[in-house]
Write a protein that holds these residues in place. Structure first.
Motif, PDB file in Angstrom:
ATOM      1  N   HIS A 103       0.834  -1.209   0.000  1.00 45.76           N
ATOM      2  CA  HIS A 103       0.000   0.000   0.000  1.00 45.76           C
ATOM      3  C   HIS A 103       0.863   1.251   0.000  1.00 45.76           C
ATOM      4  O   HIS A 103       1.263   1.751   1.045  1.00 45.76           O
ATOM      5  CB  HIS A 103      -0.894  -0.021   1.241  1.00 45.76           C
ATOM      6  CG  HIS A 103      -1.891   1.089   1.302  1.00 45.76           C
ATOM      7  ND1 HIS A 103      -2.922   1.082   2.211  1.00 45.76           N
ATOM      8  CD2 HIS A 103      -2.039   2.230   0.608  1.00 45.76           C
ATOM      9  CE1 HIS A 103      -3.662   2.173   2.066  1.00 45.76           C
ATOM     10  NE2 HIS A 103      -3.122   2.884   1.086  1.00 45.76           N
TER      11      HIS A 103
ATOM     12  N   LYS B 159      -8.596  -1.107  -5.933  1.00 44.16           N
ATOM     13  CA  LYS B 159      -8.731  -0.266  -4.747  1.00 44.16           C
ATOM     14  C   LYS B 159     -10.045   0.497  -4.831  1.00 44.16           C
ATOM     15  O   LYS B 159     -10.315   1.192  -5.810  1.00 44.16           O
ATOM     16  CB  LYS B 159      -7.553   0.710  -4.651  1.00 44.16           C
ATOM     17  CG  LYS B 159      -7.611   1.647  -3.440  1.00 44.16           C
ATOM     18  CD  LYS B 159      -7.444   0.878  -2.133  1.00 44.16           C
ATOM     19  CE  LYS B 159      -7.448   1.785  -0.908  1.00 44.16           C
ATOM     20  NZ  LYS B 159      -6.240   2.602  -0.782  1.00 44.16           N
TER      21      LYS B 159
ATOM     22  N   MET C 144      -9.212  -4.030  -2.328  1.00 41.72           N
ATOM     23  CA  MET C 144      -8.624  -3.293  -1.209  1.00 41.72           C
ATOM     24  C   MET C 144      -9.569  -2.159  -0.844  1.00 41.72           C
ATOM     25  O   MET C 144      -9.986  -1.386  -1.709  1.00 41.72           O
ATOM     26  CB  MET C 144      -7.261  -2.734  -1.599  1.00 41.72           C
ATOM     27  CG  MET C 144      -6.351  -3.720  -2.319  1.00 41.72           C
ATOM     28  SD  MET C 144      -5.640  -4.974  -1.244  1.00 41.72           S
ATOM     29  CE  MET C 144      -4.342  -4.011  -0.442  1.00 41.72           C
TER      30      MET C 144
ATOM     31  N   HIS D  88     -10.692   1.293   1.216  1.00 44.70           N
ATOM     32  CA  HIS D  88     -10.479   2.512   2.000  1.00 44.70           C
ATOM     33  C   HIS D  88     -11.858   2.919   2.507  1.00 44.70           C
ATOM     34  O   HIS D  88     -12.650   3.534   1.790  1.00 44.70           O
ATOM     35  CB  HIS D  88      -9.875   3.601   1.113  1.00 44.70           C
ATOM     36  CG  HIS D  88      -9.679   4.919   1.804  1.00 44.70           C
ATOM     37  ND1 HIS D  88      -8.436   5.439   2.079  1.00 44.70           N
ATOM     38  CD2 HIS D  88     -10.567   5.827   2.276  1.00 44.70           C
ATOM     39  CE1 HIS D  88      -8.570   6.613   2.688  1.00 44.70           C
ATOM     40  NE2 HIS D  88      -9.864   6.867   2.808  1.00 44.70           N
TER      41      HIS D  88
ATOM     42  N   HIS E 142      -9.354  -6.987   1.393  1.00 50.68           N
ATOM     43  CA  HIS E 142      -8.401  -6.479   2.383  1.00 50.68           C
ATOM     44  C   HIS E 142      -8.872  -5.116   2.862  1.00 50.68           C
ATOM     45  O   HIS E 142      -9.081  -4.202   2.058  1.00 50.68           O
ATOM     46  CB  HIS E 142      -7.005  -6.360   1.770  1.00 50.68           C
ATOM     47  CG  HIS E 142      -5.976  -5.806   2.696  1.00 50.68           C
ATOM     48  ND1 HIS E 142      -5.370  -6.566   3.676  1.00 50.68           N
ATOM     49  CD2 HIS E 142      -5.433  -4.552   2.802  1.00 50.68           C
ATOM     50  CE1 HIS E 142      -4.500  -5.815   4.336  1.00 50.68           C
ATOM     51  NE2 HIS E 142      -4.528  -4.586   3.834  1.00 50.68           N
ATOM     52  N   TRP E 143      -9.012  -4.975   4.156  1.00 50.19           N
ATOM     53  CA  TRP E 143      -9.431  -3.712   4.774  1.00 50.19           C
ATOM     54  C   TRP E 143      -8.168  -2.942   5.133  1.00 50.19           C
ATOM     55  O   TRP E 143      -7.442  -3.303   6.053  1.00 50.19           O
ATOM     56  CB  TRP E 143     -10.273  -4.006   6.004  1.00 50.19           C
ATOM     57  CG  TRP E 143     -11.051  -2.839   6.539  1.00 50.19           C
ATOM     58  CD1 TRP E 143     -10.974  -1.547   6.159  1.00 50.19           C
ATOM     59  CD2 TRP E 143     -12.039  -2.889   7.576  1.00 50.19           C
ATOM     60  NE1 TRP E 143     -11.845  -0.776   6.880  1.00 50.19           N
ATOM     61  CE2 TRP E 143     -12.512  -1.572   7.758  1.00 50.19           C
ATOM     62  CE3 TRP E 143     -12.554  -3.907   8.369  1.00 50.19           C
ATOM     63  CZ2 TRP E 143     -13.476  -1.257   8.714  1.00 50.19           C
ATOM     64  CZ3 TRP E 143     -13.514  -3.600   9.313  1.00 50.19           C
ATOM     65  CH2 TRP E 143     -13.977  -2.279   9.480  1.00 50.19           C
ATOM     66  N   CYS E 144      -7.893  -1.886   4.378  1.00 48.36           N
ATOM     67  CA  CYS E 144      -6.661  -1.121   4.572  1.00 48.36           C
ATOM     68  C   CYS E 144      -6.716  -0.292   5.854  1.00 48.36           C
ATOM     69  O   CYS E 144      -7.774   0.138   6.292  1.00 48.36           O
ATOM     70  CB  CYS E 144      -6.435  -0.180   3.397  1.00 48.36           C
ATOM     71  SG  CYS E 144      -6.199  -0.991   1.807  1.00 48.36           S
ATOM     72  N   HIS E 145      -5.566  -0.058   6.403  1.00 43.51           N
ATOM     73  CA  HIS E 145      -5.305   0.847   7.533  1.00 43.51           C
ATOM     74  C   HIS E 145      -6.442   0.940   8.558  1.00 43.51           C
ATOM     75  O   HIS E 145      -6.955   2.016   8.827  1.00 43.51           O
ATOM     76  CB  HIS E 145      -4.901   2.242   7.042  1.00 43.51           C
ATOM     77  CG  HIS E 145      -5.712   2.826   5.927  1.00 43.51           C
ATOM     78  ND1 HIS E 145      -7.085   2.857   5.904  1.00 43.51           N
ATOM     79  CD2 HIS E 145      -5.294   3.431   4.776  1.00 43.51           C
ATOM     80  CE1 HIS E 145      -7.490   3.451   4.802  1.00 43.51           C
ATOM     81  NE2 HIS E 145      -6.416   3.804   4.100  1.00 43.51           N
TER      82      HIS E 145
ATOM     83  N   CYS F 172      -6.598  -7.670   6.952  1.00 41.00           N
ATOM     84  CA  CYS F 172      -6.561  -6.229   7.214  1.00 41.00           C
ATOM     85  C   CYS F 172      -5.136  -5.824   7.542  1.00 41.00           C
ATOM     86  O   CYS F 172      -4.291  -6.663   7.853  1.00 41.00           O
ATOM     87  CB  CYS F 172      -7.516  -5.843   8.351  1.00 41.00           C
ATOM     88  SG  CYS F 172      -7.196  -6.656   9.923  1.00 41.00           S
TER      89      CYS F 172
ATOM     90  N   THR G 265      -0.957   0.708   9.748  1.00 44.11           N
ATOM     91  CA  THR G 265       0.160   1.539   9.311  1.00 44.11           C
ATOM     92  C   THR G 265       1.076   1.862  10.484  1.00 44.11           C
ATOM     93  O   THR G 265       0.665   1.804  11.653  1.00 44.11           O
ATOM     94  CB  THR G 265      -0.331   2.864   8.709  1.00 44.11           C
ATOM     95  OG1 THR G 265      -0.897   3.665   9.751  1.00 44.11           O
ATOM     96  CG2 THR G 265      -1.364   2.622   7.619  1.00 44.11           C
TER      97      THR G 265
ATOM     98  N   GLU H 131       1.361  -2.086   6.536  1.00 46.49           N
ATOM     99  CA  GLU H 131       1.419  -1.411   5.241  1.00 46.49           C
ATOM    100  C   GLU H 131       1.796   0.044   5.478  1.00 46.49           C
ATOM    101  O   GLU H 131       1.415   0.623   6.497  1.00 46.49           O
ATOM    102  CB  GLU H 131       0.069  -1.526   4.531  1.00 46.49           C
ATOM    103  CG  GLU H 131      -1.097  -1.008   5.349  1.00 46.49           C
ATOM    104  CD  GLU H 131      -2.454  -1.504   4.854  1.00 46.49           C
ATOM    105  OE1 GLU H 131      -3.276  -0.652   4.460  1.00 46.49           O
ATOM    106  OE2 GLU H 131      -2.691  -2.721   4.867  1.00 46.49           O
TER     107      GLU H 131
ATOM    108  N   ASP I 247       1.125   2.910   3.591  1.00 47.22           N
ATOM    109  CA  ASP I 247       0.272   4.005   3.114  1.00 47.22           C
ATOM    110  C   ASP I 247       1.129   5.240   2.855  1.00 47.22           C
ATOM    111  O   ASP I 247       0.743   6.371   3.161  1.00 47.22           O
ATOM    112  CB  ASP I 247      -0.853   4.315   4.106  1.00 47.22           C
ATOM    113  CG  ASP I 247      -1.954   5.186   3.500  1.00 47.22           C
ATOM    114  OD1 ASP I 247      -1.959   5.351   2.270  1.00 47.22           O
ATOM    115  OD2 ASP I 247      -2.789   5.712   4.258  1.00 47.22           O
TER     116      ASP I 247
END
Length: 386
Positions: free
Chosen positions: A17, A106, A145, A147, A168-171, A194, A197, A245, A247
């Motif tokens: 990411h 994304k 992914m 956001h 995938h659930w980012c940050h 998931c 950061t 990740e 970011d």
């Protein structure tokens, strides 16, 4: 605690990411400068997000192919790119061609720099369904992914993972999101992952309000409180949060200070100036090894979060990702000369690191990533995934 002076070799990390900004934002970062910063940080592969600025979003196969062509000329690490979509005007006919060359899709369903809108599942569903259909005949599905925040995130995960498709659930960053993530993992297994950061793990909202403001601590999702950060680290330790990740979100100092001038309280209203995010590809290992030395996370779990879990998420061929990073465990103060990204908006200058990246091994050769890029020119050709 690892004995000071010890040199330890680990598999070189993979960042799932990052925002490299090229094309459209070369004043902020380029593929060359961003991947060089990643190389200095010990990384062997970086995966770039599609929300390029100035109308250059990766919303078509043509723009995806343009990024790939640029990377072939200038990337300093292995690299891959995500496809994107304008949820309010989706070009779904682009998905079959994009799915063949992107590592995933994304979806921006929540606020980010320059956007205060929240898009609900009804808006996102056509794009989700079209992407899953586009991946149907591929050997490996390209994960979606996300956001998005809180319950809307969990709702969207349930819709995607409920179809047996990887998401995938980012940050994720709050105690409530971590609780949801634990339940989602129990129900959907490997179809749900998931990430966290570095800035959400090591900073809180007080950094934005009392110290760095936009230049180093205004994020989206925003930094939480001490409780959120503590629970997030515990979740990373126990595997509820599978990966770390970056970011990596470089901006020019001028844009950061413009937001600080016009919106010092960090308001999210549509008519407010925003400039979310920070860089930091160079500093994940130095900062996280300080936590290793304080017994706040094990080196083994850190390697899993930075190498093994990204490979699983993106269905990468492990045999093609054999880079190694050599760390020397000795505390030092991170300085400006450790910064290689074009963007100076990083919060980690002045922090105490636990270990320094002293060399990277790739293709049977060992080199100092801080030295001139000419030293890397005879190494194997950069790989572009998938």
């Amino acid at each position: 605690m690892i004995k000071p002076g010890s040199k330890i070799t680990i598999p070189s990390p993979i960042d799932v990411h990052a925002h490299l900004r090229e094309p459209g934002g070369e004043a902020q970062e380029t593929i060359e400068s961003g991947t060089r910063a990643a190389l200095v940080g010990g990384y062997q592969a970086v995966f770039d997000m599609p929300n390029n600025p100035n109308g250059q979003q990766t919303w078509s196969a043509e723009r995806l192919e343009d990024k790939i062509a640029r990377a072939k000329k200038t990337a300093q690490t292995d690299i891959g790119f995500y496809a994107g979509v304008d949820l309010e005007n989706p070009a779904l006919e682009e998905f079959p061609a994009m799915a063949e060359k992107a590592v995933g899709l994304k979806l921006y369903m929540g606020p980010t720099t320059g956007n205060a809108k929240v898009h609900d599942l009804d808006i996102a569903r056509p794009a989700i369904d079209a992407w899953i259909a586009a991946c149907r005949d591929l050997e490996n599905p390209r994960p979606i992914m996300l956001h998005v925040r809180e319950e809307l995130g969990a709702e969207t995960v349930r819709y995607i993972a409920g179809q047996g498709f990887p998401v995938h659930w980012c940050h994720i960053s709050t105690a409530s999101e971590i609780a949801m993530a634990r339940q989602l993992r129990a129900k959907y297994g490997d179809n749900f992952t998931c990430g966290a950061t570095l800035h959400h793990l090591t900073m809180t909202a007080r950094n934005a309000d009392y110290q760095q403001g936009w230049n180093g601590a205004r994020m989206q999702p925003p930094l939480g409180d001490e409780k959120d950060a503590a629970i997030l680290l515990a979740a990373l330790n126990d595997g509820t949060v599978q990966m770390l990740e970056t970011d990596h979100a470089p901006h020019t100092l001028a844009n950061k200070l413009k937001a600080e001038t016009e919106n010092p309280r960090g308001l999210l209203d549509a008519d407010q100036t925003t400039c979310y995010g920070v860089g930091g590809l160079e500093f994940v290992l130095p900062v996280m090894t300080a936590l290793v030395q304080r017994d706040l996370i094990s080196l083994e779990r850190l390697v899993d979060a930075l190498y093994d879990q990204p490979i699983k998420l993106l269905r990468l061929d492990r045999s093609k990702l054999t880079g190694e990073t050599v760390l020397e465990f000795r505390p030092y103060v991170i300085g400006r000369d450790d910064l290689f990204s074009k963007s100076s908006n990083v919060p980690y200058i002045g922090w105490t690191a636990g270990a320094r990246v002293i060399s990277v091994k790739r293709g049977g050769k060992e080199f100092d990533p801080r030295s001139a890029t000419e030293e890397t020119t005879d190494l194997p050709t950069i790989q572009i995934f998938p």
